[in-house]
Motif scaffolding. Structure first.
Motif, PDB file in Angstrom:
ATOM      1  N   LYS A 114      -5.527  37.410 -23.788  1.00  0.00           N
ATOM      2  CA  LYS A 114      -5.359  37.259 -25.238  1.00  0.00           C
ATOM      3  C   LYS A 114      -6.715  37.141 -25.928  1.00  0.00           C
ATOM      4  O   LYS A 114      -6.869  37.558 -27.085  1.00  0.00           O
ATOM      5  N   ASN A 115      -7.700  36.581 -25.223  1.00  0.00           N
ATOM      6  CA  ASN A 115      -9.030  36.463 -25.815  1.00  0.00           C
ATOM      7  C   ASN A 115      -9.657  37.830 -26.045  1.00  0.00           C
ATOM      8  O   ASN A 115     -10.208  38.111 -27.108  1.00  0.00           O
ATOM      9  N   LEU A 116      -9.594  38.679 -25.030  1.00  0.00           N
ATOM     10  CA  LEU A 116     -10.165  40.016 -25.157  1.00  0.00           C
ATOM     11  C   LEU A 116      -9.384  40.840 -26.174  1.00  0.00           C
ATOM     12  O   LEU A 116      -9.967  41.626 -26.926  1.00  0.00           O
ATOM     13  N   VAL A 119     -10.561  39.733 -29.653  1.00  0.00           N
ATOM     14  CA  VAL A 119     -11.877  40.283 -29.986  1.00  0.00           C
ATOM     15  C   VAL A 119     -11.750  41.762 -30.337  1.00  0.00           C
ATOM     16  O   VAL A 119     -12.312  42.230 -31.333  1.00  0.00           O
ATOM     17  N   ALA A 120     -11.016  42.498 -29.522  1.00  0.00           N
ATOM     18  CA  ALA A 120     -10.853  43.933 -29.771  1.00  0.00           C
ATOM     19  C   ALA A 120     -10.162  44.193 -31.107  1.00  0.00           C
ATOM     20  O   ALA A 120     -10.546  45.098 -31.854  1.00  0.00           O
ATOM     21  N   GLU A 121      -9.143  43.413 -31.417  1.00  0.00           N
ATOM     22  CA  GLU A 121      -8.430  43.594 -32.680  1.00  0.00           C
ATOM     23  C   GLU A 121      -9.352  43.353 -33.872  1.00  0.00           C
ATOM     24  O   GLU A 121      -9.281  44.071 -34.876  1.00  0.00           O
ATOM     25  N   VAL A 122     -10.225  42.358 -33.768  1.00  0.00           N
ATOM     26  CA  VAL A 122     -11.162  42.078 -34.860  1.00  0.00           C
ATOM     27  C   VAL A 122     -12.186  43.201 -34.977  1.00  0.00           C
ATOM     28  O   VAL A 122     -12.455  43.707 -36.074  1.00  0.00           O
ATOM     29  N   LEU A 123     -12.780  43.610 -33.867  1.00  0.00           N
ATOM     30  CA  LEU A 123     -13.741  44.707 -33.911  1.00  0.00           C
ATOM     31  C   LEU A 123     -13.129  45.955 -34.529  1.00  0.00           C
ATOM     32  O   LEU A 123     -13.775  46.668 -35.307  1.00  0.00           O
ATOM     33  N   LEU A 136     -20.558  39.433 -21.552  1.00  0.00           N
ATOM     34  CA  LEU A 136     -19.702  40.600 -21.371  1.00  0.00           C
ATOM     35  C   LEU A 136     -18.427  40.583 -22.216  1.00  0.00           C
ATOM     36  O   LEU A 136     -17.617  41.504 -22.093  1.00  0.00           O
ATOM     37  N   LEU A 137     -18.232  39.605 -23.067  1.00  0.00           N
ATOM     38  CA  LEU A 137     -16.943  39.468 -23.748  1.00  0.00           C
ATOM     39  C   LEU A 137     -16.614  40.674 -24.617  1.00  0.00           C
ATOM     40  O   LEU A 137     -15.497  41.208 -24.550  1.00  0.00           O
ATOM     41  N   ALA A 141     -13.801  43.468 -23.938  1.00  0.00           N
ATOM     42  CA  ALA A 141     -12.788  43.711 -24.969  1.00  0.00           C
ATOM     43  C   ALA A 141     -12.652  45.199 -25.251  1.00  0.00           C
ATOM     44  O   ALA A 141     -11.546  45.732 -25.411  1.00  0.00           O
ATOM     45  N   LEU A 142     -13.787  45.890 -25.307  1.00  0.00           N
ATOM     46  CA  LEU A 142     -13.779  47.336 -25.513  1.00  0.00           C
ATOM     47  C   LEU A 142     -13.083  48.048 -24.357  1.00  0.00           C
ATOM     48  O   LEU A 142     -12.205  48.902 -24.558  1.00  0.00           O
TER      49      LEU A 142
END
Length: 329
Positions: A114-116, A119-123, A136-137, A141-142
């Motif tokens: 869920k953390n990754l 992050v991906a959703e925000v990016l 590496l987070l 996420a990418l």
């Protein structure tokens, strides 16, 4: 105590257009507290002289110690004294920063997906995303949300090709590591920049040491110099980092800054943010001690006096959600 009247919730600003995002270490610490400098220092294996410097200067900030050693080397050089020992300590601190990051880094199998995903959703909501972090987070996420988000890191050629940097999708987010990262390498012979890749979950972190040993010319691309001018020189020595910094300097879109405090070593980042004139910049502030919050807001205003600054509580932003913090594992 002063009343903070202009510190808002992120929800009050989220509906406005924010094409650009700049991430600092506050984002990473909100997932894994060991990314804090105090934890990195605790896991570094320093020579006794370096330990003494951290103690004497009452700091956990590697860059402050690096800056102090830089000044010491300049003084000895000006006095025509031997500065090799100081220079060796400088390189020792830089190397230990890289190794400490690897030692404290959360392992893949301990990191909630869920953390990754968060992050991906925000990016994915921005056109360009810049990060100052070495961990590496954002890279993970990418890599592990490619089916649901469209984020690219400009390494479709590996090594990086400075002549092939156009994003052909109008909806993709370009992700750039302004100070490098432990997944990026610089070849001391060819001058090329590339990234370590591993298709197995979490394999990149566990096999990084072997990759470095097998490729002695390829060293982690991490800009950890103690002064902003040194950082900028290190950036200009890399085709990839030069490209990333230029994209930040030429960017004039409304920007969200999350978890970046901009110490003296980051003046080059502040200069880049001011290079294209006035824009709206929304900045996260960690809620808590009111005096600290007022001081932080005043420091941002002093550093970015010609920008339209808005401030929001970091815990109300998706990247600052307290529920993302991972307990010790």
């Amino acid at each position: 105590m002063p009343v903070i009247e202009d510190l808002r919730d992120w929800a009050d600003l989220a509906s406005d257009p924010w094409p650009t995002l700049l991430i600092g270490n506050g984002m990473s610490i909100n997932t894994w507290h060991k990314f804090d400098y105090s934890e990195l220092r605790a896991h570094a294996v320093f020579e006794s002289a370096v330990d003494q410097l951290f103690t004497d200067w009452n700091t956990s900030n590697f860059e402050e110690v690096l800056e102090g050693l830089w000044h010491a080397e300049r003084v000895l050089t000006a006095m025509k004294e031997n500065s090799e020992g100081v220079r060796a300590l400088y390189e020792h601190v830089r190397q230990e920063l890289v190794e400490a990051i690897q030692r404290v880094h959360i392992r893949w199998n301990s990191l909630p997906m869920k953390n990754l995903q968060r992050v991906a959703e925000v990016l994915d909501q921005h056109n360009l995303a810049f990060t100052l972090n070495y961990d590496l987070l954002t890279y993970w996420a990418l890599m592990y949300n490619q089916g649901s988000t469209e984020i690219v890191d400009f390494f479709w050629n590996n090594p990086f090709d400075p002549l092939d940097t156009e994003i052909h999708s109008a909806t993709a987010t370009g992700l750039l590591f302004l100070h490098g990262g432990i997944h990026l390498w610089h070849d001391s012979v060819t001058g090329e920049t590339g990234k370590w890749t591993n298709q197995q979950q979490g394999g990149l972190l566990s096999q990084l040491g072997d990759a470095l040993e097998a490729n002695p010319n390829r060293q982690p691309l991490i800009v950890s110099e103690g002064r902003h001018a040194q950082k900028l020189r290190a950036i200009r020595r890399s085709d990839y980092l030069s490209f990333a910094y230029r994209r930040l300097s030429e960017n004039h879109d409304a920007t969200v800054i999350f978890g970046a405090s901009f110490g003296p070593q980051d003046e080059h980042i502040v200069s880049a943010l001011r290079a294209e004139g006035r824009r709206n910049i929304a900045i996260s502030i960690l809620p808590g001690n009111e005096n600290k919050m007022v001081t932080a807001m005043a420091e941002y205003k002093a550093k970015l006096p010609d920008q339209n600054l808005l401030f929001f509580k970091s815990t109300t932003h998706p990247l600052g959600d307290p529920a993302l913090l991972v307990s010790d594992v």
